[in-house]
Design a protein around this motif. Structure first.
Motif, PDB file in Angstrom:
ATOM      1  N   ARG A  77      88.968 -51.955  38.552  1.00  0.00           N
ATOM      2  CA  ARG A  77      88.091 -51.308  39.551  1.00  0.00           C
ATOM      3  C   ARG A  77      88.051 -49.794  39.330  1.00  0.00           C
ATOM      4  N   LEU A  78      88.075 -49.402  38.067  1.00  0.00           N
ATOM      5  CA  LEU A  78      88.109 -47.976  37.737  1.00  0.00           C
ATOM      6  C   LEU A  78      86.862 -47.239  38.229  1.00  0.00           C
ATOM      7  N   ARG A  79      85.696 -47.863  38.098  1.00  0.00           N
ATOM      8  CA  ARG A  79      84.464 -47.155  38.499  1.00  0.00           C
ATOM      9  C   ARG A  79      84.402 -46.951  40.007  1.00  0.00           C
ATOM     10  N   PRO A  80      84.697 -47.992  40.827  1.00  0.00           N
ATOM     11  CA  PRO A  80      84.781 -47.740  42.268  1.00  0.00           C
ATOM     12  C   PRO A  80      85.832 -46.684  42.631  1.00  0.00           C
ATOM     13  N   ILE A  81      86.953 -46.688  41.910  1.00  0.00           N
ATOM     14  CA  ILE A  81      87.983 -45.667  42.175  1.00  0.00           C
ATOM     15  C   ILE A  81      87.406 -44.272  41.932  1.00  0.00           C
ATOM     16  N   LEU A  82      86.633 -44.121  40.866  1.00  0.00           N
ATOM     17  CA  LEU A  82      86.043 -42.807  40.571  1.00  0.00           C
ATOM     18  C   LEU A  82      85.050 -42.392  41.660  1.00  0.00           C
ATOM     19  N   VAL A  83      84.291 -43.363  42.188  1.00  0.00           N
ATOM     20  CA  VAL A  83      83.367 -43.038  43.284  1.00  0.00           C
ATOM     21  C   VAL A  83      84.167 -42.451  44.449  1.00  0.00           C
ATOM     22  N   VAL A  84      85.235 -43.143  44.821  1.00  0.00           N
ATOM     23  CA  VAL A  84      86.006 -42.727  46.001  1.00  0.00           C
ATOM     24  C   VAL A  84      86.750 -41.413  45.744  1.00  0.00           C
ATOM     25  N   LEU A  85      87.348 -41.263  44.565  1.00  0.00           N
ATOM     26  CA  LEU A  85      88.066 -40.003  44.284  1.00  0.00           C
ATOM     27  C   LEU A  85      87.090 -38.833  44.188  1.00  0.00           C
ATOM     28  N   GLY A  86      85.899 -39.084  43.641  1.00  0.00           N
ATOM     29  CA  GLY A  86      84.895 -38.018  43.549  1.00  0.00           C
ATOM     30  C   GLY A  86      84.452 -37.530  44.914  1.00  0.00           C
ATOM     31  N   ALA A  87      84.515 -38.423  45.894  1.00  0.00           N
ATOM     32  CA  ALA A  87      84.084 -38.058  47.252  1.00  0.00           C
ATOM     33  C   ALA A  87      85.223 -37.495  48.092  1.00  0.00           C
ATOM     34  N   SER A  88      86.454 -37.545  47.575  1.00  0.00           N
ATOM     35  CA  SER A  88      87.619 -37.235  48.427  1.00  0.00           C
ATOM     36  C   SER A  88      88.331 -35.944  48.034  1.00  0.00           C
ATOM     37  N   LEU A  89      87.664 -35.075  47.296  1.00  0.00           N
ATOM     38  CA  LEU A  89      88.342 -33.869  46.803  1.00  0.00           C
ATOM     39  C   LEU A  89      88.868 -33.027  47.968  1.00  0.00           C
ATOM     40  N   ASP A  90      88.075 -32.910  49.013  1.00  0.00           N
ATOM     41  CA  ASP A  90      88.463 -32.017  50.109  1.00  0.00           C
ATOM     42  C   ASP A  90      89.198 -32.736  51.222  1.00  0.00           C
ATOM     43  N   SER A  91      89.005 -34.060  51.320  1.00  0.00           N
ATOM     44  CA  SER A  91      89.630 -34.753  52.457  1.00  0.00           C
ATOM     45  C   SER A  91      91.108 -35.011  52.220  1.00  0.00           C
ATOM     46  N   THR A  92      91.527 -35.149  50.942  1.00  0.00           N
ATOM     47  CA  THR A  92      92.937 -35.493  50.703  1.00  0.00           C
ATOM     48  C   THR A  92      93.556 -34.640  49.594  1.00  0.00           C
ATOM     49  N   MET A  99      80.005 -38.983  39.673  1.00  0.00           N
ATOM     50  CA  MET A  99      78.988 -38.098  40.246  1.00  0.00           C
ATOM     51  C   MET A  99      78.330 -38.731  41.479  1.00  0.00           C
ATOM     52  N   MET A 100      78.299 -40.055  41.562  1.00  0.00           N
ATOM     53  CA  MET A 100      77.819 -40.687  42.797  1.00  0.00           C
ATOM     54  C   MET A 100      78.765 -40.329  43.941  1.00  0.00           C
ATOM     55  N   GLY A 101      80.064 -40.372  43.660  1.00  0.00           N
ATOM     56  CA  GLY A 101      81.031 -39.993  44.699  1.00  0.00           C
ATOM     57  C   GLY A 101      80.897 -38.530  45.080  1.00  0.00           C
ATOM     58  N   ALA A 102      80.637 -37.697  44.086  1.00  0.00           N
ATOM     59  CA  ALA A 102      80.651 -36.234  44.305  1.00  0.00           C
ATOM     60  C   ALA A 102      79.273 -35.680  44.622  1.00  0.00           C
ATOM     61  N   ASN A 103      78.355 -36.530  45.031  1.00  0.00           N
ATOM     62  CA  ASN A 103      76.970 -36.034  45.162  1.00  0.00           C
ATOM     63  C   ASN A 103      76.810 -34.961  46.232  1.00  0.00           C
ATOM     64  N   GLN A 104      77.757 -34.864  47.165  1.00  0.00           N
ATOM     65  CA  GLN A 104      77.656 -33.801  48.197  1.00  0.00           C
ATOM     66  C   GLN A 104      78.463 -32.558  47.801  1.00  0.00           C
ATOM     67  N   SER A 105      79.105 -32.589  46.654  1.00  0.00           N
ATOM     68  CA  SER A 105      79.993 -31.474  46.268  1.00  0.00           C
ATOM     69  C   SER A 105      79.194 -30.250  45.850  1.00  0.00           C
ATOM     70  N   SER A 106      79.892 -29.105  45.808  1.00  0.00           N
ATOM     71  CA  SER A 106      79.241 -27.860  45.392  1.00  0.00           C
ATOM     72  C   SER A 106      78.870 -27.939  43.904  1.00  0.00           C
ATOM     73  N   ALA A 107      77.944 -27.070  43.495  1.00  0.00           N
ATOM     74  CA  ALA A 107      77.538 -27.039  42.086  1.00  0.00           C
ATOM     75  C   ALA A 107      78.746 -26.721  41.200  1.00  0.00           C
ATOM     76  N   GLU A 108      79.619 -25.864  41.694  1.00  0.00           N
ATOM     77  CA  GLU A 108      80.808 -25.475  40.913  1.00  0.00           C
ATOM     78  C   GLU A 108      81.724 -26.698  40.686  1.00  0.00           C
ATOM     79  N   ASP A 109      81.956 -27.450  41.759  1.00  0.00           N
ATOM     80  CA  ASP A 109      82.796 -28.647  41.619  1.00  0.00           C
ATOM     81  C   ASP A 109      82.142 -29.653  40.688  1.00  0.00           C
ATOM     82  N   ARG A 110      80.847 -29.840  40.836  1.00  0.00           N
ATOM     83  CA  ARG A 110      80.173 -30.847  40.004  1.00  0.00           C
ATOM     84  C   ARG A 110      80.254 -30.453  38.523  1.00  0.00           C
ATOM     85  N   ALA A 111      80.162 -29.151  38.253  1.00  0.00           N
ATOM     86  CA  ALA A 111      80.278 -28.708  36.853  1.00  0.00           C
ATOM     87  C   ALA A 111      81.674 -29.032  36.314  1.00  0.00           C
ATOM     88  N   ALA A 112      82.706 -28.789  37.136  1.00  0.00           N
ATOM     89  CA  ALA A 112      84.084 -29.088  36.689  1.00  0.00           C
ATOM     90  C   ALA A 112      84.245 -30.595  36.485  1.00  0.00           C
TER      91      ALA A 112
END
Ligand code: GRG
Length: 309
Positions: free
Chosen positions: A56-71, A207-220
Motif C-alpha cells: 500500500r505504498l501509493r496510498p501511504i504516499l497520499v496520506v504522508l503528502g497531506a500530513s506534513l503540517d498535521s504531524t 502530489m495528490m496528497g500534497a495538492n494543498q501544499s505551498s509551491a515551495e513544499d511541492r517543489a521539495a
C-alpha cells in the motif's frame, strides 16, 4: 543520514501494518458500494487482485503528502477522522496500481503465475476476466475521485489530472519496457523508462496528497519523489535478482530469464547497489529543508530501501 529527523524502521513498519488494516476497511467499503451490479466472477477477480495484498505504498504516499503540517515528527493516525477526505484518493491510486499489476502479469506481457504470494488473476480466473478486471479498476478509480466526499471541485479535478497523467505515463513506460532497444541502453535511457513505468504513479500519489501544499513544499516533494521512484525500481531489480519466490511473493529472476534490461542486468549487482544508495541520498537530501515535517516521508524512504519484497 538525517537520523535525528526520522522515525525508526520498527515504528514505521508497525504504523504501516495499522495503515494497511485501516486502508483495507476503506477499500472494501468502496468496492462493495461500486460493484453492486457487477457479475460475481468479475467482483471475485477484482477482490482477488486488490484486497488484502501489497504494501500500500501509493496510498501511504497520499496520506504522508497531506500530513506534513498535521504531524511533524510523527506519523498520522490512520483512523484520524481528518483523513476521511483523503481515502477516496488513496483507494483510487491503489486501484490503478492493482489494474497495472493484473495486466502486467498477463501472458501477453510478463506472463507471470505468482503475485503477492498468490496465483495471478488470469491463472485463478481466465485471461478475459483478468483483462476486464483491470479495465473496471481504471474507471472505478476515477469515479472515486469524482465522488470524493467533503472535497472541493478544484481538488477533485487536480486529483483527476494527476492520476490520469501518472497512469498514462505508466503505460508509456510499459510500452518502452515491452520493446527494449536492440543495444544495451545507457543509464539515462533506463532511467527514463523507469521514471515513466514506476515513478510516475508514485509521483501522482505524493502530489495528490500534497495538492494543498505551498509551491515551495511541492517543489521539495517533487525533488524527493523522482529519485525515490528510481530507488524503488532499483531495489525491485535487485530483489528480482537476489530474492526467492517465498520472500517476494512473485517469480524471481524474471529480468534475466526474459532478457529484460534492468539496473542489475545493465549495471551488474554491485554497481546497482551503489547506484541505489546514491539515488536514495538524492531523495533524502531533497527533504532536508522540511526538517521534522518530513519525518514520515524519510521513514517511508528507508522502508523502500530496506524492503525485502
Ligand atoms: C500494464 C499498464 C501496465 C503497466 C505495468 C506495474 C507495472 C507497470 C509493472 C510491474 C512490473 C514491475 C515489477 C514494476 C516495478 C515496480 C513495481 C510497480 C513493483 C510493484 O509494486 P509494489 O512493490 O507492489 O508497490 P505491492 O504488491 O506491494 O503493491
Amino acid at each position: 543520514m538525517f537520523d535525528h529527523l526520522t522515525i525508526d524502521t520498527v515504528t514505521f513498519q508497525s504504523w504501516q501494518s495499522d495503515f494497511q488494516t485501516a486502508f483495507d476497511i476503506r477499500l472494501k467499503q468502496r468496492l462493495g458500494n461500486m460493484l453492486g451490479e457487477s457479475p460475481q466472477r468479475l467482483k471475485d477477480a477484482i477482490g482477488h487482485a486488490v484486497i488484502d495484498g501489497g504494501k500500500r505504498l501509493r496510498p501511504i504516499l497520499v496520506v504522508l503528502g497531506a500530513s506534513l503540517d498535521s504531524t511533524p515528527g510523527s506519523l498520522p493516525d490512520p483512523n484520524d477522522p481528518r483523513l476521511e477526505q483523503l481515502w477516496n484518493a488513496a483507494v483510487a491510486i491503489e486501484l490503478i496500481h492493482g489494474y497495472s499489476l493484473i495486466h502486467d502479469d498477463l501472458p501477453s506481457m510478463d506472463n507471470d503465475d505468482l503475485r503477492r504470494g498468490k496465483p495471478t488473476v488470469h491463472r485463478v480466473f481466465d485471461e478475459a476476466t483478468a483483462i476486464l478486471a483491470g479495465d473496471a479498476l481504471q474507471s472505478l478509480a476515477f469515479s472515486l475521485l469524482a465522488d470524493a466526499p467533503q472535497t472541493d471541485v478544484k481538488t477533485r479535478l487536480n486529483w483527476v489530472s494527476l492520476l490520469s497523467t501518472g497512469a498514462n505515463r505508466m503505460v508509456f513506460g510499459q510500452q518502452l519496457d515491452l520493446n527494449p532497444p536492440a543495444q544495451i541502453p545507457a543509464l539515462a535511457e533506463l532511467t527514463r523508462m523507469h521514471e515513466l513505468k514506476t515513478g510516475a504513479l508514485l509521483y501522482a500519489a505524493l502530489m495528490m496528497g500534497a495538492n494543498q501544499s505551498s509551491a515551495e513544499d511541492r517543489a521539495a516533494l517533487e525533488a524527493f519523489i523522482r529519485p525515490l521512484g528510481l530507488a524503488f525500481q532499483i531495489q525491485d531489480d535487485i530483489l528480482d535478482a537476489t530474492g526467492t519466490a517465498e520472500q517476494l511473493g512473485k517469480t524471481p529472476g524474471k529480468d534475466a530469464a526474459d532478457h529484460k534490461y534492468s539496473y542489475v542486468t545493465v549495471l551488474g549487482l554491485d554497481a546497482a547497489r551503489i547506484h541505489l544508495n546514491a539515488t536514495m541520498s538524492e531523495a533524502l537530501n531533497a527533504l532536508e529543508p522540511m526538517g521534522t515535517r518530513a519525518c514520515g516521508l524519510r521513514a517511508c524512504a528507508r522502508f523502500v530501501l530496506m524492503r525485502d519484497h
